[in-house]
Scaffold this motif. Structure first.
Motif, mmCIF file in Angstrom:
data_model
loop_
_atom_site.group_PDB
_atom_site.id
_atom_site.type_symbol
_atom_site.label_atom_id
_atom_site.label_comp_id
_atom_site.label_asym_id
_atom_site.label_seq_id
_atom_site.Cartn_x
_atom_site.Cartn_y
_atom_site.Cartn_z
ATOM 1 N N LYS A 3 0.848 -1.182 0.000
ATOM 2 C CA LYS A 3 0.000 0.000 0.000
ATOM 3 C C LYS A 3 0.889 1.238 0.000
ATOM 4 N N SER A 5 0.692 5.625 -0.236
ATOM 5 C CA SER A 5 -0.069 6.865 -0.195
ATOM 6 C C SER A 5 0.744 7.873 -0.998
ATOM 7 N N GLN A 7 0.833 11.567 -3.395
ATOM 8 C CA GLN A 7 0.161 12.824 -3.682
ATOM 9 C C GLN A 7 0.329 13.134 -5.171
ATOM 10 N N LYS A 11 -3.770 15.971 -4.597
ATOM 11 C CA LYS A 11 -4.691 15.066 -3.908
ATOM 12 C C LYS A 11 -3.945 13.807 -3.490
ATOM 13 N N THR A 12 -4.302 13.288 -2.324
ATOM 14 C CA THR A 12 -3.680 12.065 -1.827
ATOM 15 C C THR A 12 -4.477 10.867 -2.324
ATOM 16 N N HIS A 13 -3.745 9.876 -2.838
ATOM 17 C CA HIS A 13 -4.354 8.646 -3.349
ATOM 18 C C HIS A 13 -3.716 7.458 -2.637
ATOM 19 N N GLU A 14 -4.536 6.498 -2.266
ATOM 20 C CA GLU A 14 -4.069 5.248 -1.683
ATOM 21 C C GLU A 14 -4.099 4.199 -2.794
ATOM 22 N N VAL A 15 -2.947 3.566 -3.033
ATOM 23 C CA VAL A 15 -2.878 2.539 -4.068
ATOM 24 C C VAL A 15 -2.259 1.283 -3.478
ATOM 25 N N LEU A 27 -0.371 5.727 -12.533
ATOM 26 C CA LEU A 27 -1.167 6.882 -12.976
ATOM 27 C C LEU A 27 -2.232 6.473 -13.985
ATOM 28 N N LEU A 31 -5.027 4.904 -11.325
ATOM 29 C CA LEU A 31 -5.716 6.177 -11.040
ATOM 30 C C LEU A 31 -6.485 6.722 -12.247
#
Length: 152
Positions: A3, A5, A7, A11-15, A27, A31
């Motif tokens: 996992k 986190s 930016q 915006k912060t994205h959890e992948v 990306l 996302l």
């Protein structure tokens, strides 16, 4: 799988992805940000260029595990309306032809102008040499960057 986190564009994205997954595929595939292009997959053409903490990087060979706390900016993040000064200069100087390399070209130009707001022609050529354009619009790219530098 791990996992992360990250930016992206403020915006912060959890992948949840493999450690060695290239940022490009995070990306585009995870996302769904399709602005960053795949070109060669070997960091040679520059089509995949994004900015990490205002420095141009090749996302096709940059593993997600190396992003750390860095701030990623993609073509979608420089201007929601498409009115960033570099984008406007690209239009004014009719830079794009096929357009495939242009997101990488623009992101590299944005990083260059962040680090050097008044680059010489030689500095532009040196900074942009890693971004290939099959249509050969290099002179227009240089003119566009020079025009943005003159206005800042």
């Amino acid at each position: 799988m791990a996992k992360y986190s990250i930016q992206v564009n403020g915006k912060t994205h959890e992948v949840d992805v493999m450690d060695d997954m290239p940022l490009l595929w995070v990306l585009r595939d995870v996302l769904a940000m399709k602005g960053t292009k795949f070109g060669c997959g070997k960091a040679l053409c520059g089509a995949c260029t994004v900015n990490l903490d205002d420095t141009a990087i090749r996302s096709c060979s940059f593993p997600i595990s190396a992003v750390g706390k860095g701030k990623i900016t993609t073509i979608e993040g420089i201007s929601e309306e498409g009115n960033h000064p570099v984008q406007q200069a690209w239009e004014k100087y009719v830079v794009p032809q096929c357009g495939y390399c242009q997101t990488g070209q623009i992101m590299n130009a944005v990083a260059l102008l962040k680090s050097n707001s008044s680059p010489s022609e030689q500095e532009i050529e040196q900074a942009m040499q890693g971004n290939l354009c099959r249509c050969g619009t290099y002179n227009r790219i240089k003119e566009a960057i020079l025009s943005v530098a003159a206005e800042s």
